[in-house]
Design a protein around this motif. Structure first.
Motif, PDB file in Angstrom:
ATOM      1  N   ASN A 125       0.955  -1.064  -0.092  1.00 15.55           N
ATOM      2  CA  ASN A 125      -0.080  -0.114   0.066  1.00 15.55           C
ATOM      3  C   ASN A 125       0.952   1.285  -0.057  1.00 15.55           C
ATOM      4  O   ASN A 125       1.583   1.688   1.135  1.00 15.55           O
ATOM      5  CB  ASN A 125      -0.989   0.082   1.290  1.00 15.55           C
ATOM      6  CG  ASN A 125      -1.775   1.254   1.332  1.00 15.55           C
ATOM      7  OD1 ASN A 125      -1.348   2.412   1.247  1.00 15.55           O
ATOM      8  ND2 ASN A 125      -3.024   0.924   1.623  1.00 15.55           N
ATOM      9  N   ALA A 126       0.836   2.124  -0.968  1.00 16.94           N
ATOM     10  CA  ALA A 126       1.841   3.102  -1.120  1.00 16.94           C
ATOM     11  C   ALA A 126       1.616   4.140  -0.097  1.00 16.94           C
ATOM     12  O   ALA A 126       2.511   4.797   0.346  1.00 16.94           O
ATOM     13  CB  ALA A 126       1.671   3.727  -2.560  1.00 16.94           C
ATOM     14  N   ASP A 127       0.494   4.432   0.249  1.00 18.23           N
ATOM     15  CA  ASP A 127       0.330   5.443   1.334  1.00 18.23           C
ATOM     16  C   ASP A 127       0.609   4.903   2.607  1.00 18.23           C
ATOM     17  O   ASP A 127       1.319   5.674   3.111  1.00 18.23           O
ATOM     18  CB  ASP A 127      -1.233   5.628   1.704  1.00 18.23           C
ATOM     19  CG  ASP A 127      -1.893   6.306   0.362  1.00 18.23           C
ATOM     20  OD1 ASP A 127      -1.436   7.053  -0.422  1.00 18.23           O
ATOM     21  OD2 ASP A 127      -2.866   5.815  -0.331  1.00 18.23           O
ATOM     22  N   ILE A 128       0.644   3.671   3.132  1.00 13.70           N
ATOM     23  CA  ILE A 128       1.264   3.181   4.290  1.00 13.70           C
ATOM     24  C   ILE A 128       2.407   3.119   4.147  1.00 13.70           C
ATOM     25  O   ILE A 128       3.352   3.575   5.378  1.00 13.70           O
ATOM     26  CB  ILE A 128       0.497   1.826   4.533  1.00 13.70           C
ATOM     27  CG1 ILE A 128      -0.946   2.093   4.932  1.00 13.70           C
ATOM     28  CG2 ILE A 128       1.406   1.317   5.878  1.00 13.70           C
ATOM     29  CD1 ILE A 128      -1.779   0.781   4.963  1.00 13.70           C
ATOM     30  N   ASP A 129       3.062   2.768   3.018  1.00 11.12           N
ATOM     31  CA  ASP A 129       4.672   2.424   3.013  1.00 11.12           C
ATOM     32  C   ASP A 129       5.419   3.789   2.963  1.00 11.12           C
ATOM     33  O   ASP A 129       6.352   4.054   3.723  1.00 11.12           O
ATOM     34  CB  ASP A 129       5.146   1.701   1.722  1.00 11.12           C
ATOM     35  CG  ASP A 129       4.364   0.428   1.711  1.00 11.12           C
ATOM     36  OD1 ASP A 129       4.010  -0.149   2.756  1.00 11.12           O
ATOM     37  OD2 ASP A 129       4.468  -0.495   0.716  1.00 11.12           O
ATOM     38  N   PHE A 130       4.633   4.908   2.417  1.00  9.58           N
ATOM     39  CA  PHE A 130       5.104   6.104   2.368  1.00  9.58           C
ATOM     40  C   PHE A 130       5.209   6.659   3.690  1.00  9.58           C
ATOM     41  O   PHE A 130       6.433   7.349   4.191  1.00  9.58           O
ATOM     42  CB  PHE A 130       4.664   7.020   1.484  1.00  9.58           C
ATOM     43  CG  PHE A 130       4.665   8.454   1.625  1.00  9.58           C
ATOM     44  CD1 PHE A 130       5.920   9.098   0.885  1.00  9.58           C
ATOM     45  CD2 PHE A 130       3.646   9.517   2.255  1.00  9.58           C
ATOM     46  CE1 PHE A 130       6.003  10.339   1.132  1.00  9.58           C
ATOM     47  CE2 PHE A 130       4.222  10.800   2.409  1.00  9.58           C
ATOM     48  CZ  PHE A 130       5.246  11.250   1.775  1.00  9.58           C
ATOM     49  N   VAL A 131       4.282   6.706   4.690  1.00  6.89           N
ATOM     50  CA  VAL A 131       4.210   7.167   5.943  1.00  6.89           C
ATOM     51  C   VAL A 131       5.183   6.459   6.471  1.00  6.89           C
ATOM     52  O   VAL A 131       5.830   7.182   7.450  1.00  6.89           O
ATOM     53  CB  VAL A 131       2.872   7.189   6.359  1.00  6.89           C
ATOM     54  CG1 VAL A 131       2.701   7.643   7.963  1.00  6.89           C
ATOM     55  CG2 VAL A 131       2.032   8.221   5.622  1.00  6.89           C
ATOM     56  N   ARG A 132       4.987   5.120   6.723  1.00  2.47           N
ATOM     57  CA  ARG A 132       6.109   4.379   7.617  1.00  2.47           C
ATOM     58  C   ARG A 132       7.466   4.784   7.285  1.00  2.47           C
ATOM     59  O   ARG A 132       8.577   4.776   8.131  1.00  2.47           O
ATOM     60  CB  ARG A 132       5.865   2.810   7.300  1.00  2.47           C
ATOM     61  CG  ARG A 132       4.566   2.341   8.068  1.00  2.47           C
ATOM     62  CD  ARG A 132       4.536   0.808   7.694  1.00  2.47           C
ATOM     63  NE  ARG A 132       3.427   0.407   8.456  1.00  2.47           N
ATOM     64  CZ  ARG A 132       2.833  -0.730   7.916  1.00  2.47           C
ATOM     65  NH1 ARG A 132       3.347  -1.595   6.885  1.00  2.47           N
ATOM     66  NH2 ARG A 132       1.949  -1.278   8.785  1.00  2.47           N
ATOM     67  N   GLY A 133       7.802   5.067   5.928  1.00  2.00           N
ATOM     68  CA  GLY A 133       9.462   5.546   5.720  1.00  2.00           C
ATOM     69  C   GLY A 133       9.477   6.874   6.086  1.00  2.00           C
ATOM     70  O   GLY A 133      10.836   7.220   6.190  1.00  2.00           O
ATOM     71  N   MET A 134       8.567   7.695   5.933  1.00  2.00           N
ATOM     72  CA  MET A 134       8.730   9.262   6.063  1.00  2.00           C
ATOM     73  C   MET A 134       8.867   9.139   7.574  1.00  2.00           C
ATOM     74  O   MET A 134       9.770  10.475   8.039  1.00  2.00           O
ATOM     75  CB  MET A 134       7.602   9.887   5.584  1.00  2.00           C
ATOM     76  CG  MET A 134       7.646   9.995   4.118  1.00  2.00           C
ATOM     77  SD  MET A 134       9.323  10.724   3.594  1.00  2.00           S
ATOM     78  CE  MET A 134       9.108  12.450   4.119  1.00  2.00           C
ATOM     79  N   ILE A 135       8.470   8.598   8.602  1.00  2.00           N
ATOM     80  CA  ILE A 135       8.698   8.764   9.964  1.00  2.00           C
ATOM     81  C   ILE A 135      10.226   8.910  10.323  1.00  2.00           C
ATOM     82  O   ILE A 135      10.573   9.830  11.087  1.00  2.00           O
ATOM     83  CB  ILE A 135       7.785   7.794  10.844  1.00  2.00           C
ATOM     84  CG1 ILE A 135       6.303   8.155  10.734  1.00  2.00           C
ATOM     85  CG2 ILE A 135       8.162   7.916  12.266  1.00  2.00           C
ATOM     86  CD1 ILE A 135       5.193   7.287  11.295  1.00  2.00           C
ATOM     87  N   PRO A 136      10.867   7.871  10.010  1.00  2.00           N
ATOM     88  CA  PRO A 136      12.209   7.860  10.411  1.00  2.00           C
ATOM     89  C   PRO A 136      13.108   9.046   9.957  1.00  2.00           C
ATOM     90  O   PRO A 136      13.924   9.453  10.275  1.00  2.00           O
ATOM     91  CB  PRO A 136      12.746   6.404  10.122  1.00  2.00           C
ATOM     92  CG  PRO A 136      11.538   5.877   9.271  1.00  2.00           C
ATOM     93  CD  PRO A 136      10.544   6.489   9.417  1.00  2.00           C
ATOM     94  N   HIS A 137      12.448   9.257   8.620  1.00  2.00           N
ATOM     95  CA  HIS A 137      13.316  10.187   7.789  1.00  2.00           C
ATOM     96  C   HIS A 137      13.248  11.826   8.531  1.00  2.00           C
ATOM     97  O   HIS A 137      14.072  12.569   8.632  1.00  2.00           O
ATOM     98  CB  HIS A 137      12.490  10.472   6.522  1.00  2.00           C
ATOM     99  CG  HIS A 137      12.989  11.649   5.517  1.00  2.00           C
ATOM    100  ND1 HIS A 137      14.544  11.553   4.960  1.00  2.00           N
ATOM    101  CD2 HIS A 137      12.810  12.668   5.182  1.00  2.00           C
ATOM    102  CE1 HIS A 137      14.628  12.502   4.065  1.00  2.00           C
ATOM    103  NE2 HIS A 137      13.559  13.435   4.381  1.00  2.00           N
TER     104      HIS A 137
END
Length: 153
Positions: free
Chosen positions: A94-106
């Protein structure tokens, strides 16, 4: 000490993984091959990375603390390695979920870098910017975590 151990583990892992990537990508039908031809796009770089294994090894070496590094440089390198590790999320498809999960550590890495400036920096403008970055990124992380709690079930 724990962070330093993680640092060296990440470096060793990157070095260890680069050889199999190169081997797979040059074998017919390997992960990096183009239609089983054994060739790689971009003049020899593993498909999708944009970097050859030697470049990846240099990047990992550059992130390791080195003799003579200032305390600020060591802290920046540690923050960078932590971010790269933490961005290694398990993708859901799921692009939306994956994006948010990756952006938090960023975004957390931006906070970590700003805290390094607050500790070691001397320029008042950078101190002010770092303080603003911390506040903004903390708000954005809270927003992303709330979104995940609602949408990533």
């Amino acid at each position: 000490m724990k962070l330093l151990t993680t640092f060296f583990s990440v470096g060793l892992l990157a070095v260890a993984l680069s050889a199999p990537v190169q081997a797979q990508s040059t074998q017919p039908g390997g992960h990096g091959s183009m239609h089983g031809s054994g060739t790689m796009p971009s003049g020899g770089t593993p498909m999708g990375t944009g970097m050859d294994p030697a470049m990846m090894q240099k990047m990992m070496k550059d992130m390791m603390p080195a003799p003579g590094d200032s305390p600020a440089t060591v802290a920046f390198k540690q923050a960078h390695v932590k971010m790269m590790h933490d961005m290694g999320v398990t993708y859901s498809g799921n692009a939306d979920i994956d994006f948010v999960r990756g952006m938090i550590p960023h975004h957390q890495a931006a906070i970590d870098a700003a805290k390094i400036i607050l500790k070691y920096g001397k320029d008042p403008e950078n101190q002010k910017l770092a303080t603003a970055i911390i506040a903004a990124q903390e708000r954005e992380i809270a927003s992303m975590q709330a979104w995940l709690a609602k949408n990533a079930k």
